[in-house]
Design a protein around this motif. Structure first.
Motif, PDB file in Angstrom:
ATOM      1  N   ARG A 115       0.659  -1.261  -0.044  1.00 42.90           N
ATOM      2  CA  ARG A 115      -0.582  -0.294   0.419  1.00 42.90           C
ATOM      3  C   ARG A 115       1.322   1.189  -0.011  1.00 42.90           C
ATOM      4  O   ARG A 115       0.429   2.139  -0.629  1.00 42.90           O
ATOM      5  CB  ARG A 115      -0.852  -0.204   1.185  1.00 42.90           C
ATOM      6  CG  ARG A 115      -1.527   1.443   1.156  1.00 42.90           C
ATOM      7  CD  ARG A 115      -3.027   1.126   2.096  1.00 42.90           C
ATOM      8  NE  ARG A 115      -3.467   2.316   2.278  1.00 42.90           N
ATOM      9  CZ  ARG A 115      -5.067   3.060   3.197  1.00 42.90           C
ATOM     10  NH1 ARG A 115      -5.294   1.514   3.592  1.00 42.90           N
ATOM     11  NH2 ARG A 115      -5.397   3.881   3.031  1.00 42.90           N
ATOM     12  N   ASP A 161       2.789   2.241  -3.630  1.00 41.89           N
ATOM     13  CA  ASP A 161       2.583   2.291  -4.975  1.00 41.89           C
ATOM     14  C   ASP A 161      -0.051   2.632  -3.965  1.00 41.89           C
ATOM     15  O   ASP A 161      -0.661   1.390  -4.726  1.00 41.89           O
ATOM     16  CB  ASP A 161       1.690   0.446  -5.662  1.00 41.89           C
ATOM     17  CG  ASP A 161       1.370   1.464  -6.969  1.00 41.89           C
ATOM     18  OD1 ASP A 161       0.533   2.691  -6.890  1.00 41.89           O
ATOM     19  OD2 ASP A 161       1.799   0.410  -8.071  1.00 41.89           O
ATOM     20  N   ALA A 177      -2.147   4.524  -5.244  1.00 39.39           N
ATOM     21  CA  ALA A 177      -3.555   4.634  -6.176  1.00 39.39           C
ATOM     22  C   ALA A 177      -3.615   3.217  -6.821  1.00 39.39           C
ATOM     23  O   ALA A 177      -5.165   3.094  -6.765  1.00 39.39           O
ATOM     24  CB  ALA A 177      -2.741   5.429  -7.538  1.00 39.39           C
ATOM     25  N   ARG A 178      -2.694   2.539  -7.063  1.00 39.96           N
ATOM     26  CA  ARG A 178      -3.282   0.483  -7.336  1.00 39.96           C
ATOM     27  C   ARG A 178      -3.770   0.066  -6.458  1.00 39.96           C
ATOM     28  O   ARG A 178      -4.715  -0.782  -6.878  1.00 39.96           O
ATOM     29  CB  ARG A 178      -1.374   0.068  -7.884  1.00 39.96           C
ATOM     30  CG  ARG A 178      -2.460  -1.493  -8.057  1.00 39.96           C
ATOM     31  CD  ARG A 178      -0.735  -2.170  -9.432  1.00 39.96           C
ATOM     32  NE  ARG A 178      -1.106  -3.170  -8.762  1.00 39.96           N
ATOM     33  CZ  ARG A 178      -0.796  -4.374  -9.548  1.00 39.96           C
ATOM     34  NH1 ARG A 178       0.586  -3.941  -9.438  1.00 39.96           N
ATOM     35  NH2 ARG A 178      -0.896  -5.166 -10.201  1.00 39.96           N
ATOM     36  N   ASN A 187      -5.244   1.605  -3.957  1.00 36.55           N
ATOM     37  CA  ASN A 187      -6.844   1.682  -4.392  1.00 36.55           C
ATOM     38  C   ASN A 187      -7.304   0.723  -5.193  1.00 36.55           C
ATOM     39  O   ASN A 187      -8.558   1.210  -5.124  1.00 36.55           O
ATOM     40  CB  ASN A 187      -7.030   3.569  -4.062  1.00 36.55           C
ATOM     41  CG  ASN A 187      -6.466   3.840  -2.732  1.00 36.55           C
ATOM     42  OD1 ASN A 187      -6.760   3.091  -1.818  1.00 36.55           O
ATOM     43  ND2 ASN A 187      -6.304   5.001  -2.528  1.00 36.55           N
ATOM     44  N   VAL A 188      -7.048   0.897  -5.847  1.00 38.05           N
ATOM     45  CA  VAL A 188      -8.292   0.313  -8.043  1.00 38.05           C
ATOM     46  C   VAL A 188      -8.225  -0.791  -7.328  1.00 38.05           C
ATOM     47  O   VAL A 188      -9.305  -1.573  -7.745  1.00 38.05           O
ATOM     48  CB  VAL A 188      -6.980   0.275  -8.502  1.00 38.05           C
ATOM     49  CG1 VAL A 188      -7.658  -0.626 -10.123  1.00 38.05           C
ATOM     50  CG2 VAL A 188      -6.468   1.895  -9.481  1.00 38.05           C
ATOM     51  N   LEU A 189      -6.973  -1.446  -6.038  1.00 34.72           N
ATOM     52  CA  LEU A 189      -7.219  -3.108  -6.006  1.00 34.72           C
ATOM     53  C   LEU A 189      -7.992  -3.560  -5.004  1.00 34.72           C
ATOM     54  O   LEU A 189      -9.223  -3.833  -5.346  1.00 34.72           O
ATOM     55  CB  LEU A 189      -6.261  -3.924  -6.018  1.00 34.72           C
ATOM     56  CG  LEU A 189      -5.300  -3.510  -6.832  1.00 34.72           C
ATOM     57  CD1 LEU A 189      -3.701  -4.368  -6.594  1.00 34.72           C
ATOM     58  CD2 LEU A 189      -5.598  -5.119  -8.247  1.00 34.72           C
ATOM     59  N   LYS A 190      -8.452  -2.243  -4.140  1.00 34.39           N
ATOM     60  CA  LYS A 190      -9.565  -2.726  -2.950  1.00 34.39           C
ATOM     61  C   LYS A 190     -10.541  -2.564  -3.388  1.00 34.39           C
ATOM     62  O   LYS A 190     -11.841  -2.644  -2.987  1.00 34.39           O
ATOM     63  CB  LYS A 190      -9.082  -1.492  -2.530  1.00 34.39           C
ATOM     64  CG  LYS A 190      -9.910  -1.581  -0.966  1.00 34.39           C
ATOM     65  CD  LYS A 190      -9.381  -0.857  -0.008  1.00 34.39           C
ATOM     66  CE  LYS A 190     -10.513  -0.934   1.533  1.00 34.39           C
ATOM     67  NZ  LYS A 190     -10.377   0.275   2.327  1.00 34.39           N
ATOM     68  N   ASP A 191     -10.866  -1.318  -4.812  1.00 35.71           N
ATOM     69  CA  ASP A 191     -12.834  -1.312  -4.875  1.00 35.71           C
ATOM     70  C   ASP A 191     -12.628  -2.675  -6.208  1.00 35.71           C
ATOM     71  O   ASP A 191     -14.192  -3.031  -6.385  1.00 35.71           O
ATOM     72  CB  ASP A 191     -12.447   0.129  -6.344  1.00 35.71           C
ATOM     73  CG  ASP A 191     -11.879   1.157  -5.393  1.00 35.71           C
ATOM     74  OD1 ASP A 191     -12.416   1.152  -4.019  1.00 35.71           O
ATOM     75  OD2 ASP A 191     -12.395   2.731  -6.009  1.00 35.71           O
ATOM     76  N   LYS A 192     -12.001  -2.899  -6.891  1.00 30.88           N
ATOM     77  CA  LYS A 192     -12.348  -4.249  -7.403  1.00 30.88           C
ATOM     78  C   LYS A 192     -12.475  -4.959  -6.833  1.00 30.88           C
ATOM     79  O   LYS A 192     -13.005  -6.298  -7.362  1.00 30.88           O
ATOM     80  CB  LYS A 192     -10.976  -3.919  -9.000  1.00 30.88           C
ATOM     81  CG  LYS A 192     -11.377  -5.514  -9.832  1.00 30.88           C
ATOM     82  CD  LYS A 192     -10.083  -5.500 -10.933  1.00 30.88           C
ATOM     83  CE  LYS A 192     -10.505  -6.499 -11.925  1.00 30.88           C
ATOM     84  NZ  LYS A 192      -9.412  -6.824 -12.541  1.00 30.88           N
TER      85      LYS A 192
END
Length: 90
Positions: A42, A45, A47-48, A50-55
């Protein structure tokens, strides 16, 4: 070109459960799968992460993601990581 990793391990720095999960990979599984696992930290990176958490909708770390099925495991115990890795990676 680097080979696509098959599993993501999503972690945070200074997380004792993440340390324990890494120990399971290194010791209980003898590092057998380490070359097939990409680690996302975390703090390195955000940003990544947060994208993974949303996905993948995980709430805790460490979380493992089987990229071929989208299946996730949020745990650090050998008895859950081992079958997850065997299913994801053979």
């Amino acid at each position: 070109m680097t080979e696509q990793k098959k599993v993501l391990m999503i972690t945070k720095q200074f997380c004792p459960y993440c340390v324990r999960a890494k120990a399971v990979l290194d010791h209980a599984l003898d590092g057998k799968y380490n070359d097939q696992i990409e680690t996302v930290v975390r703090e390195k990176d955000e940003a990544r992460f947060n994208v993974l958490k949303d996905k993948y909708q995980f709430l805790t770390v460490p979380t493992f993601v089987d990229l071929s099925t989208g299946k996730t495991l949020s745990d650090s115990k050998e008895e859950t990581i081992t079958p997850f890795m065997k299913e994801a990676l053979g």
